[in-house]
Design a protein around this motif. Structure first.
Motif, short mmCIF file in Angstrom:
data_model
loop_
_atom_site.label_atom_id
_atom_site.label_comp_id
_atom_site.label_asym_id
_atom_site.label_seq_id
_atom_site.Cartn_x
_atom_site.Cartn_y
_atom_site.Cartn_z
N ALA A 498 0.83 -1.21 0.00
CA ALA A 498 0.00 0.00 0.00
C ALA A 498 0.87 1.26 0.00
O ALA A 498 0.58 2.22 -0.73
CB ALA A 498 -0.93 -0.01 1.21
N ASP A 499 1.91 1.25 0.80
CA ASP A 499 2.82 2.41 0.83
C ASP A 499 3.54 2.56 -0.51
O ASP A 499 3.77 3.68 -0.97
CB ASP A 499 3.85 2.25 1.95
N PHE A 500 3.90 1.45 -1.13
CA PHE A 500 4.56 1.50 -2.43
C PHE A 500 3.67 2.21 -3.45
O PHE A 500 4.12 3.10 -4.18
CB PHE A 500 4.88 0.08 -2.90
N LYS A 501 2.40 1.86 -3.49
CA LYS A 501 1.49 2.49 -4.44
C LYS A 501 1.30 3.97 -4.12
O LYS A 501 1.28 4.83 -5.02
CB LYS A 501 0.15 1.76 -4.43
N ARG A 502 1.15 4.26 -2.85
CA ARG A 502 0.89 5.63 -2.42
C ARG A 502 2.04 6.57 -2.79
O ARG A 502 1.83 7.63 -3.40
CB ARG A 502 0.66 5.66 -0.91
N PHE A 503 3.26 6.16 -2.45
CA PHE A 503 4.38 7.07 -2.67
C PHE A 503 4.93 7.01 -4.09
O PHE A 503 5.55 7.97 -4.55
CB PHE A 503 5.47 6.79 -1.63
N SER A 504 4.67 5.92 -4.79
CA SER A 504 5.02 5.89 -6.21
C SER A 504 4.18 6.90 -6.98
O SER A 504 4.67 7.57 -7.90
CB SER A 504 4.82 4.48 -6.78
N ALA A 505 2.92 7.00 -6.59
CA ALA A 505 2.04 8.00 -7.23
C ALA A 505 2.53 9.40 -6.92
O ALA A 505 2.59 10.27 -7.81
CB ALA A 505 0.61 7.80 -6.75
N ARG A 506 2.92 9.65 -5.66
CA ARG A 506 3.45 10.97 -5.30
C ARG A 506 4.78 11.24 -5.98
O ARG A 506 5.15 12.39 -6.23
CB ARG A 506 3.58 11.09 -3.79
N GLY A 507 5.50 10.19 -6.32
CA GLY A 507 6.76 10.36 -7.03
C GLY A 507 6.58 10.91 -8.44
O GLY A 507 7.56 11.36 -9.06
#
Length: 605
Positions: A498-507
């Motif tokens: 979940a964190d991977f998806k969240r911060f990849s999007a913010r990236g």
């Protein structure tokens, strides 16, 4: 008249030849002195003077220290163009954030004004090596030498025979301080650094002398003084030894620990043996990299940069303990605790280099970061002795943790490290030169994917924004896109989907400020409208309204995490390459003198 001129010219010829011979002799002597202290192997290419003149920003300093160790020294002067030295510090606490305990030799009987005068030195007779410093004070006729240890330093002063000789001690900081001569040849001291940090001194002179102190701007023959703006002096017999030495130790823990540091490192050390140990320590660092080819100038630049790479961070552990400015407590530790890291500058190249050259040391440094987070509640951005120095922007230690983890460097609490960088990314303010909890501007960023900027001339309404550093809206968006991408990648490696998806999007937030028409990263206001600026020059001093210490053309390339994505924004490799060529080939569009004058005027205003 012609004859008179010709004869006058002939009369000057012997003088000119004499001056020329003396100049060549002096230069040769200086070069010989430098070569005598050149060191083995590639050490001869290291030149700490490179970069010692700052054209616009602060210069580099010719730091004399052991690699990544606490005691650092360089003579106090504006920069290398300054032909006068004001004092010699006993320690540089941080490379740009101050020093403690000043020392100054004089060949006169001290009076109350003796601390004020500056000392002219001879450029040609100054020797600056990473492990040894020497200079000649022209007006005072005194030779000064210095060698560092880990927590100790050793000064050696050579006076002219039968001349007055004194050493003057002082402090650099405004807090409460103390000097006390516990014998005719021993001194202790305390200086308050950064308002609340006590720095302790224990020192020994090689001979007894007449001692005294200064308090209330009065020269006193008293052995101790405490308070603010206090000083100490020691005058040696005029017919005594011409060579005066001062060995000392520094502690951030206690006076007793300063004495322990002294005894530990000076058990059987002479000036010469300490110098040899320092050269060996630097040889181990510099000579671990062998180079082929290249010019002498390129080797000089390369190995000097390698020397700079071991200037910071510094180990402040003393006998298994260290003082931490992150909670103002003394901690026990079986590993080194490092401080003084300016991550905005070091995450791109220095930390990755250290993972290759000294991976265990990099792990110790990252372990220090984890402890700083545990002690303060935030993962630091610019960790120094007094805590996290609010400076620049970004949470770039996230990138360093990711890089180390993927290279197999995990000798620290990885889970705690992730907890810290996650908290920064979700709860800390992104505002430049600010520490602490998030603001409404951060919440705007989380929701909209870019940091909002103000229009040219629009008055700042958010009191949390730094008066001088401004919002730096484009720089913030680009920098945190990289940090968030790194956090997402670390989350992926740790199985946090979940964190991977969240911060990849913010990236991917960097794309929100891409202006396809102008082919630049441009600011938007809080309504999402483009702000029409000239990315070369607009943004005030250093472009800080929108960028940071540079302009839009430099920040155009700050998408290290997604180069292919940036190429896609340009429309392909050809357009990308053309833009890169344009960066280097297109003129500034105005006189460089006008640009500099404009910056100076803004600075004054």
């Amino acid at each position: 008249m012609t004859r008179h001129f010709f004869e006058s010219t002939l009369n000057w010829k012997p003088i000119f030849i004499l001056v020329l011979i003396l100049n060549i002799s002096s230069t040769a002597s200086a070069q010989e002195t430098q070569n005598d202290n050149g060191g083995s192997g590639n050490l001869k290419y290291v030149d700490p003077r490179i970069g010692n003149v700052g054209q616009l920003l602060e210069p580099t300093r010719p730091t004399i220290q052991l690699p990544n160790q606490m005691i650092r020294m360089f003579p106090q002067r504006k920069d290398y163009m300054d032909d006068q030295i004001s004092s010699f510090p006993l320690n540089i606490v941080s490379h740009r954030l101050g020093e403690v305990f000043s020392l100054k030799p004089v060949n006169t009987v001290p009076d109350i004004n003796s601390w004020k005068g500056k000392m002219a030195y001879d450029y040609d007779l100054e020797v600056t090596r990473p492990w040894y410093y020497s200079t000649y004070l022209v007006d005072n006729d005194i030779k000064v030498e210095f060698v560092p240890g880990k927590k100790v330093g050793y000064y050696q002063f050579s006076f002219k025979a039968n001349s007055p000789r004194s050493l003057l001690l002082g402090v650099y900081n405004e807090g409460e301080s103390e000097f006390k001569f516990i014998s005719d040849s021993e001194i202790t001291g305390v200086e308050t650094y950064h308002e609340n940090i006590k720095v302790y001194l224990y020192g020994v002179f090689n001979t007894g002398a007449t001692v005294g102190t200064v308090k209330g701007n009065q020269l006193l023959e008293e052995r101790s003084a405490n308070g603010k703006d206090i000083r100490a002096w020691i005058t040696f017999p005029q017919n005594g030894a011409n060579e005066i030495t001062f060995k000392y130790a520094i502690s951030y823990i206690s006076a007793a620990q300063a004495r322990k540091n002294f005894d530990k490192e000076f058990q059987s050390e002479s000036f010469g043996s300490l110098k040899k140990k320092g050269e060996k320590a630097w040889s181990d660092v510099i000579n671990q990299i062998k180079t082929d080819g290249g010019t002498e100038a390129q080797k000089r630049s390369f190995y000097t940069a390698l020397y700079r790479s071991s200037e910071r961070m510094v180990d402040i552990t003393e006998d298994g303990r260290y003082f931490s400015g992150f909670d103002n407590k003394i901690h026990q530790s079986d590993r080194p605790f490092y401080v003084d890291d300016w991550v905005w500058d070091t995450y791109l190249a220095l930390h990755p280099l250290r993972t290759i050259l000294n991976p265990s040391q990099e792990e110790d440094m990252l372990n220090s970061y984890v402890h700083m987070y545990e002690q303060s509640g935030w993962m630091p951005t610019f960790p120094v002795l007094f805590g996290d120095h609010a400076c620049m922007n970004g949470f770039h230690s996230t990138v360093s943790f990711l890089d180390a983890y993927r290279k197999g460097l995990r000798n620290y609490d990885v889970a705690k490290a992730y907890e810290g960088v996650f908290k920064n990314a979700t709860a800390a303010t992104m505002l430049p030169w600010k520490n602490g909890p998030k603001t409404d501007l951060d919440d705007f960023y989380y929701k909209n994917g870019f940091f909002p900027a103000l229009h040219i001339g629009e008055k700042e309404t958010n009191p949390a924004v730094h008066d001088f550093e401004k919002r730096q809206a484009v720089a913030i968006t680009l920098g945190h896109s990289y940090d968030d991408w790194a956090l997402g990648q670390l989350a992926k490696d740790l199985g946090k989907t979940a964190d991977f998806k969240r911060f990849s999007a913010r990236g991917q937030n960097y794309k929100n400020l891409w202006d396809a028409k102008k082919q630049m990263f441009m600011p938007k206001d809080a309504k999402g409208n483009w702000i029409n600026i000239d990315p070369k020059f607009d943004g005030g001093m250093g472009g800080r309204d929108y960028y940071d210490e540079n302009n839009g053309w430099t920040y155009l390339w700050q998408v290290q995490e997604d180069v292919n994505g940036l190429i896609g924004l340009f429309g392909g490799k050809t357009a990308f390459e053309d833009k890169l060529d344009q960066l280097y080939r297109e003129p500034l569009g105005r006189s460089k003198y006008a640009s500099r004058l404009s910056s100076r005027m803004l600075q004054v205003l």
